[in-house]
Design a protein around this motif. Structure first.
Motif, PDB file in Angstrom:
ATOM      1  N   UNK A  76       0.831  -1.199   0.000  1.00 59.16           N
ATOM      2  CA  UNK A  76       0.000   0.000   0.000  1.00 59.16           C
ATOM      3  C   UNK A  76       0.860   1.241   0.000  1.00 59.16           C
ATOM      4  N   UNK A  77       1.542   1.455   1.079  1.00 57.52           N
ATOM      5  CA  UNK A  77       2.260   2.723   1.205  1.00 57.52           C
ATOM      6  C   UNK A  77       3.526   2.494   1.999  1.00 57.52           C
ATOM      7  N   UNK A  78       4.140   1.356   1.758  1.00 59.16           N
ATOM      8  CA  UNK A  78       5.273   0.995   2.586  1.00 59.16           C
ATOM      9  C   UNK A  78       6.512   1.764   2.178  1.00 59.16           C
ATOM     10  N   UNK A 101       7.185   3.385 -10.973  1.00 60.01           N
ATOM     11  CA  UNK A 101       7.937   3.853  -9.827  1.00 60.01           C
ATOM     12  C   UNK A 101       9.146   2.970  -9.521  1.00 60.01           C
ATOM     13  N   UNK A 154      11.677   3.913 -11.902  1.00 57.18           N
ATOM     14  CA  UNK A 154      12.301   5.158 -11.466  1.00 57.18           C
ATOM     15  C   UNK A 154      13.325   4.921 -10.375  1.00 57.18           C
ATOM     16  N   UNK A 172      15.940   6.450   2.356  1.00 58.20           N
ATOM     17  CA  UNK A 172      15.530   7.850   2.456  1.00 58.20           C
ATOM     18  C   UNK A 172      14.351   8.180   1.552  1.00 58.20           C
ATOM     19  N   UNK A 194      10.501   6.862  -0.457  1.00 52.95           N
ATOM     20  CA  UNK A 194       9.420   5.901  -0.461  1.00 52.95           C
ATOM     21  C   UNK A 194       9.138   5.566  -1.896  1.00 52.95           C
ATOM     22  N   UNK A 229       6.099   4.538  -3.317  1.00 51.29           N
ATOM     23  CA  UNK A 229       4.737   4.553  -3.861  1.00 51.29           C
ATOM     24  C   UNK A 229       4.222   5.965  -4.064  1.00 51.29           C
ATOM     25  N   UNK A 260       0.080  10.235   3.005  1.00 51.43           N
ATOM     26  CA  UNK A 260       1.342   9.593   2.687  1.00 51.43           C
ATOM     27  C   UNK A 260       2.499  10.559   2.830  1.00 51.43           C
ATOM     28  N   UNK A 312       5.483   9.655   5.248  1.00 51.17           N
ATOM     29  CA  UNK A 312       6.729   9.101   4.709  1.00 51.17           C
ATOM     30  C   UNK A 312       7.662  10.090   4.061  1.00 51.17           C
ATOM     31  N   UNK A 347       6.787  10.123 -11.272  1.00 54.13           N
ATOM     32  CA  UNK A 347       8.038   9.428 -10.945  1.00 54.13           C
ATOM     33  C   UNK A 347       9.157  10.426 -11.159  1.00 54.13           C
ATOM     34  N   UNK A 382      13.223  11.130 -10.869  1.00 58.02           N
ATOM     35  CA  UNK A 382      14.559  10.572 -10.712  1.00 58.02           C
ATOM     36  C   UNK A 382      15.538  11.725 -10.602  1.00 58.02           C
TER      37      UNK A 382
END
Lengths: 218, 359
Positions: A83-85, A128, A131, A214, A216, A218, B218, B222, B255, B257
């Motif tokens: 999910x959002x780990x 992702x 990326x 450092x 995430x 997602x 989120x 995070x 995304x 980079x």
């Protein structure tokens, strides 16, 4: 019922039910488990083609299941669900042997496609994850000093073609579209992706863990 | 009242002796204002634990002390120096122990040590001038032995006190954290859930609300601080995507980079990227778009891809200038390139490349 035999490991009953409903008739569900011990037992008993594995599980996480069973059941293929780990956890599961990862918000058809792909032995890259690979294997970043056993230096670098494939994946292209764009076959795109995943699993580049710690995913 | 006036008044009063006493009393009893906090005018509160009777006793003591000092000054000047030393030492120690300063700052510790040395020197000098040094030594040794004995006997109590203080602090920090989390969840998640219930039949609104809330939560859980606070390209992109998703029915998966601090040129590239996203939202008919951006030492590249209905770039009428002016024009002015690939039914991909002048 036909298609690949699938085992779902997730501690949320809602997610398990959702996955079953979305994949429905296109795969055969052989079982499900809410935690690490039941998962290990169930997978041993049912020998599925594909295990959909939650990254965060009570009792050690998806990684614990993978590490216990991977050597024992090499023919089982693993697809991480998350999910959002934190990127750290997702990368840990992939490095432990998962063939890719998908988010739990993925649409039904996309999930089915991913499951089929993994069942066929291919890998699943989300934009992702692509990326992440590009970031972690950036050209200018320093590689880990190869002081321990002689690791293949190729593991720490992406070939130009692999980089191109990853960039197109990050841009949201499908394997088929990448093949058209680069004038190569879908099979070749798949083998590039598999190579990159192997590098991601085997490389001991410092960047990988540092980046994952450092950021995430997602 | 202007602090300067107060200070001058006390300096004048101090020459008579009574000012020193008043100053000391006020210092003891006035609550300390937090830095930056404006003191409430016309309201003088006593510090906690200082009763009226205590205050009276202190006033009496102060007057007695000033009278005694006056006597000493009259009778013999020899005692003056040691007394001043003691007073100065005490003042330094009190000043450092006051106002909740932490002992971990080295400057405070040195000041404390200096104050103690000063006061001790004063006491020794005082005893020496009055010829009591030998007596005091015996008394001091006895007192020391008794003190050590008391400390040893009560050691477990001290330990327990320290322990329970630590525990209390940890509990307080925990409950404060919990309160902060609860407050945040209330302001964000609960509000959104309420909105979702109200818009239950509007599927698009529900999914937009859920999406926006998911991103916010989120980011809160995070995201590295840098991204949250902006100032870098990744932060700019994250904020821009959130805005576009809030204003249009488009889900964007960014995304990023690499990263770089935002300068004028990157800000312009950000504006062009936003325009490309808004275009995808308005004209493509797609509900989702992919945004990929890559920062390398030589260039910053942005790819916006949708799987909408697409168009034939050759047939765009001249009056539809959104893409041409605000995207292509902007990039060309900065020495970059903008490339639009599209065909009917194939979706659209906008590619923006900006060379980095700093490199």
């Amino acid at each position: 019922m036909s298609g690949p035999r699938v085992f779902v490991v997730d501690d949320h009953a809602m997610v398990r039910a959702g996955v079953r409903a979305e994949l429905g008739a296109d795969v055969t569900f052989v079982g499900e488990a809410p935690d690490v011990p039941t998962a290990i037992e169930g997978i041993r008993a049912t020998l599925p083609d594909v295990v959909l594995l939650d990254v965060h599980l009570p009792g050690g996480g998806g990684r614990a299941v993978l590490e216990t069973l991977r050597a024992e059941l090499p023919e089982v293929r693993w697809l991480a669900l998350s999910v959002s780990d934190a990127a750290e956890d997702v990368i840990a599961v992939i490095r432990a042997g998962a063939k890719g990862y998908v988010t739990k918000t993925i649409s039904g058809p996309d999930l089915l496609d991913a499951v089929r792909r993994v069942a066929d032995g291919d890998v699943v890259f989300s934009p992702r994850l692509a990326g992440f690979v590009l970031d972690a294997f950036a050209a200018g970043a320093p590689a880990a000093p190869a002081e321990e056993e002689a690791t293949d230096p190729g593991l720490d670098l992406l070939s130009a073609r692999e980089r191109e494939v990853m960039q197109l994946l990050a841009r949201g292209y499908t394997y088929r579209e990448i093949g058209q764009r680069l004038f190569i076959s879908v099979k070749t795109v798949e083998s590039h992706a598999s190579n990159v995943l192997r590098k991601l699993q085997l490389s001991n580049r410092n960047e990988l863990t540092r980046w994952a710690a450092t950021n995430r995913l997602l | 009242m202007d602090p300067l006036i107060v200070r001058v008044a006390f300096a004048v009063l101090a020459t008579t002796g009574i000012g020193v006493v008043i100053y000391g009393l006020l210092w003891l009893t006035m609550p300390v204002a937090a830095p930056g906090e404006e003191p409430a005018p016309g309201r003088v509160e006593l510090g906690p634990g200082t009763g009226r009777r205590q205050l009276l006793i202190l006033v009496a003591l102060g007057i007695a002390a000033s009278v005694a000092i006056g006597k000493i000054i009259q009778t013999g000047g020899a005692l003056l120096l040691p007394l001043i030393l003691v007073a100065a030492g005490l003042a330094v120690v009190w000043r450092q122990l006051d106002a909740d300063r932490t002992l971990s700052v080295p400057g405070v510790r040195w000041a404390l040590a200096g104050g103690v040395v000063l006061a001790a020197g004063g006491v020794v000098l005082l005893l020496a001038t009055t010829g009591q040094l030998a007596n005091a030594r015996n008394g001091f040794a006895a007192t020391l032995v008794i003190l050590i004995g008391v400390v040893l006997v009560t050691a477990p109590i001290w330990r327990r006190l320290l322990d329970s203080r630590g525990e209390e602090r940890a509990a307080r920090i925990r409950s404060e954290e919990r309160a902060a989390v609860a407050a945040h969840l209330h302001d964000s998640v609960l509000q959104t859930l309420a909105l979702i219930q109200r818009h239950a039949d509007d599927q698009q609104a529900v999914s937009r609300l859920a999406r926006g809330q998911e991103r916010e939560l989120r980011a809160w859980l995070y995201d590295p601080k840098v991204v949250r606070e902006g100032g870098t390209w990744a932060g700019l992109v994250a904020g821009m995507v959130a805005d576009v998703e809030a204003d249009h029915a488009l889900i964007v998966d960014p995304v990023v980079v690499g990263d770089a601090p935002v300068d004028e040129e990157l800000a312009a590239l950000g504006a062009a990227t936003r325009e490309a996203l808004v275009n995808a939202a308005k004209h493509s008919g797609a509900t989702a778009a992919d945004l990929y951006t890559e920062v390398t030492p030589e260039r910053v590249a942005v790819f916006v891809r949708d799987r909408g209905k697409g168009f034939d770039p050759a047939t765009v009428p001249d009056d539809r200038r959104g893409l041409r002016d605000s995207v292509t024009g902007r990039l060309t002015r900065l020495g970059g390139t903008a490339d639009v690939r599209s065909a009917p039914g194939e979706g659209t991909e906008v590619e923006l490349v900006l060379p980095r002048s700093a490199a």
